[in-house]
Each structure stands twice: as C-alpha cells, then as structure tokens.
Design an enzyme around this catalytic site. Structure first.
Site, PDB file in Angstrom:
ATOM      1  N   ARG A 120      65.426  67.084 -61.836  1.00 26.89           N
ATOM      2  CA  ARG A 120      64.266  66.246 -61.501  1.00 26.89           C
ATOM      3  C   ARG A 120      64.053  65.096 -62.486  1.00 26.89           C
ATOM      4  NH1 ARG A 120      62.487  71.505 -60.183  1.00 26.89           N
ATOM      5  NH2 ARG A 120      62.161  71.779 -57.941  1.00 26.89           N
ATOM      6  N   LYS A 142      66.226  50.376 -60.295  1.00 23.61           N
ATOM      7  CA  LYS A 142      66.632  50.682 -58.927  1.00 23.61           C
ATOM      8  C   LYS A 142      67.970  51.415 -58.969  1.00 23.61           C
ATOM      9  CE  LYS A 142      64.616  47.358 -55.704  1.00 23.61           C
ATOM     10  NZ  LYS A 142      64.952  46.300 -54.725  1.00 23.61           N
ATOM     11  N   ARG A 234      58.197  41.832 -56.504  1.00 21.98           N
ATOM     12  CA  ARG A 234      59.582  42.211 -56.789  1.00 21.98           C
ATOM     13  C   ARG A 234      60.502  41.933 -55.607  1.00 21.98           C
ATOM     14  NH1 ARG A 234      61.965  47.496 -60.057  1.00 21.98           N
ATOM     15  NH2 ARG A 234      64.148  46.958 -59.735  1.00 21.98           N
ATOM     16  N   HIS A 245      73.222  41.927 -47.205  1.00 20.30           N
ATOM     17  CA  HIS A 245      73.507  43.342 -46.965  1.00 20.30           C
ATOM     18  C   HIS A 245      74.051  43.559 -45.556  1.00 20.30           C
ATOM     19  CE1 HIS A 245      70.645  44.955 -50.331  1.00 20.30           C
ATOM     20  NE2 HIS A 245      71.764  44.450 -50.799  1.00 20.30           N
ATOM     21  N   HIS A 258      79.491  41.908 -53.047  1.00 23.46           N
ATOM     22  CA  HIS A 258      78.030  41.771 -53.008  1.00 23.46           C
ATOM     23  C   HIS A 258      77.581  40.346 -53.341  1.00 23.46           C
ATOM     24  CE1 HIS A 258      73.824  42.849 -53.309  1.00 23.46           C
ATOM     25  NE2 HIS A 258      73.781  42.343 -54.525  1.00 23.46           N
TER      26      HIS A 258
END
Length: 349
Positions: A120, A142, A234, A245, A258
């Site tokens: 966790r 992220k 953000r 994407h 990318h």
C-alpha cells in the site's frame, strides 16, 4: 547544482547537475532509510549505468535486488507490474525499504506504480535517463501502465522522495530519443513560457541544456503544487496529449514515440483552435516549425477520423465530452470542454 523543491505532501527535492550520477548512492541514502532496495531498470539503460548505481547503493549498506525488464512501451503493462511486486515480495522488502527507478519514462512510471501499490505504498527515488523523463515524467507523481483500451489508464498518484537529474546521461541517447524529449520541452514553451519557445527557436537546445531542464521542471513544479491530483490547472500539462495518446494507440504504442505523437497532437489541436477562432492565427505553423527544427513529426498518416475515434478512452473524457487543452497564443493556454457530439465537428470529420 540547481535545486527545486516540490511542496506537496512531505515535499521532495529535484537536483540537476552534470555529473550528479556519480554521487547518486549517497543522495539516495539521505531519503531512503531502509536496508533493501529494488533497483528497477530496462535492458537499454542497465548495461550502461546499472552496475555503477548498484555498486554505489551497496557501498551505502543496502542489499540491492535488480529488476530489469525489456525496454520499450510494450513492457508497460499490468503483467509487468504484477511481476515487479511479486519480485519485491519474494525478496522480503518491507515498508521501510524502497525502490530506485533508473531509466526513462516507462521505467519511472512503472517503478512508481509498483511503489504505490506494494504494501500500500513504499518510498521511491527517480533517476531519469532520457530527456523526456528529466523534463516531465519523473516529476509530479503520476505513475501507471497502459491498457489495451488506452495509455496510462491504470495508475496512481505517488510522489517520489527525490529526483536526481544528470544531463550528462543524455549523451548516450540516440538522436531520435533526444528529439522525442524535445516534444515535451516544446510543450512547456507552448503552455507557459513564450520566452522558452523563442529561445528554442533561436538557439540549439543542447547549448543551454541545464537551464532548459530547470525551466521545464520549474513550470511543472508550480503546476503540481497548485493542483497535485489534476482537478484543474494540471490538465494544462496535457497539451497535445489527447490527440497524441490516440495516435500512440493507433500505432499500438509502437512506431510513433510519445514525444513525436504529442508534437503532432499540439499541431492538430492548435489548428482546431485557429478554426474555432480561439487560437491566434499562425500558431500551429510556429509549433510545426519548431518541431521540424528538432526533427519531430508534424502530422500522422492515420486519418483525422481515426484519430478522433481513438480518443474515446482518453482520461480527460467526462460523460459529456473531453476537456481539450488549447492555446490563445504561444505561452498562454486554457482548458476548453467540448461535448461529445461537437468533437467530430471541430476536427472537421
């Protein structure tokens, strides 16, 4: 040494200096107090830097376990993550132990996600080795992996304890992957810094590499501090990413990288903005010129209709539509929600 502090949660530092990799072990020891470390890297990066980093960590008293995965976006899957966390469980890592991510964006995203879900949540350090990861993905917390339905759809917000950026490692990048990172650099100029955009056009990015990395990271730092979990500002960091994407998905996360896809996406959405009358005329051409300077693509061979269709799984989609990031002009960005029925229309399909 250039230093930035990201003031979210307990806060963490971003250190930028040529040659910094030589002191990475001691820097890690300052933030990871445990006895064991899983060093996560890929088959491209580990042969160059892995033994050096492992030796430094061992000198600091860590027991180091290396997890090396096949390089490339195709490894960024849920099965790889399961293998990672099972590997750490087999090695007996506890909550006081940690992870060091040594590699580019794929490595950092996956190592961070593994750190977020193992027990966790355990601590991790980012050592980004590509331009794209140094200026963007290693900062902000992220983490995640791709699903067949789309990019980065499975993940978590989990901030690192430290980011170690050594621009010297960029010397081992191929020209393609340096250009790939420039896609994200140009994005920062587009959304927040006309001065950076203009300097990239007037000079060679390699001639002011530390300043360039610092400015990109500083922009991201400010945005993340204001909106860590992407409820508002953000989302501006996703300029070019909705189309980008979709393009990556159409290529099955192969062929078009990318940074290339984001560059194409920035041109596409700026043309849409110009046609809608919300973006200054000529903006898309300026972006295309800068992309071409750094050997990046400005268009894709898939049809616009196919690209729009592939946007269906985008994370920025709501029940009503997609929140697109657009420009008023270079350096001035905003979020524009577009209803589902209107999306094909604004792209002319």
């Amino acid at each position: 040494m250039k230093k930035l502090t990201v003031n979210v949660n307990d806060g963490y530092d971003i250190l930028i200096e040529k040659g910094l990799l030589a002191g990475a072990g001691e820097l890690v020891k300052n933030v990871l107090p445990g006895n064991k470390i899983t060093l996560i890297s890929d088959t491209n990066v580990y042969p160059i830097y892995g033994d050096c980093i492992k030796a430094q960590l061992e000198e600091q008293g860590y027991e180091v376990f290396t997890y090396i995965f096949p390089a490339g976006e195709s490894s960024k899957t849920t099965s790889t993550i399961v293998n990672m966390v099972e590997f750490m469980a087999d090695k007996g890592l506890t909550r006081t132990d940690g992870i060091v991510a040594l590699g580019g964006g794929v490595c950092g995203d996956m190592a961070g996600f593994a750190a977020a879900i193992y027990l966790r949540g355990i601590k991790f350090v980012q050592i980004p080795t590509t331009l794209l990861s140094q200026v963007d993905s290693s900062v902000g917390g992220k983490t995640g992996v791709d699903l067949p339905q789309g990019k980065n759809l499975c993940g978590a917000f989990h901030q690192p304890k430290l980011v170690i950026i050594d621009p010297d490692v960029l010397d081992t990048l191929t020209p393609h992957f340096f250009s790939d990172g420039m896609g994200e650099v140009i994005k920062y100029g587009c959304i927040k810094s006309k001065s950076l955009f203009d300097r990239l056009m007037a000079e060679d990015a390699k001639d002011f590499i530390e300043d360039m990395i610092f400015e990109c990271v500083d922009i991201k730092r400010q945005v993340v501090e204001n909106d860590e979990k992407e409820h508002g500002e953000r989302a501006l960091l996703n300029f070019g990413h909705t189309c980008g994407h979709a393009i990556e998905k159409l290529w099955n996360f192969e062929t078009v990288s990318h940074g290339e896809a984001v560059g194409i996406g920035m041109v596409m959405i700026s043309l849409v903005g110009e046609n809608m009358g919300v973006t200054e005329q000529g903006t898309a051409d300026k972006i295309a010129q800068l992309l071409e300077k750094y050997n990046l693509k400005t268009a894709d061979t898939h049809s616009t209709a196919d690209i729009v269709g592939a946007m269906s799984a985008d994370k920025k989609r709501t029940g009503k539509g997609i929140k697109f990031v657009m420009l008023r002009c270079i350096g001035d960005s905003f979020i524009r929600p577009v209803d589902n029925l209107e999306i094909p229309k604004i792209f002319g399909v």
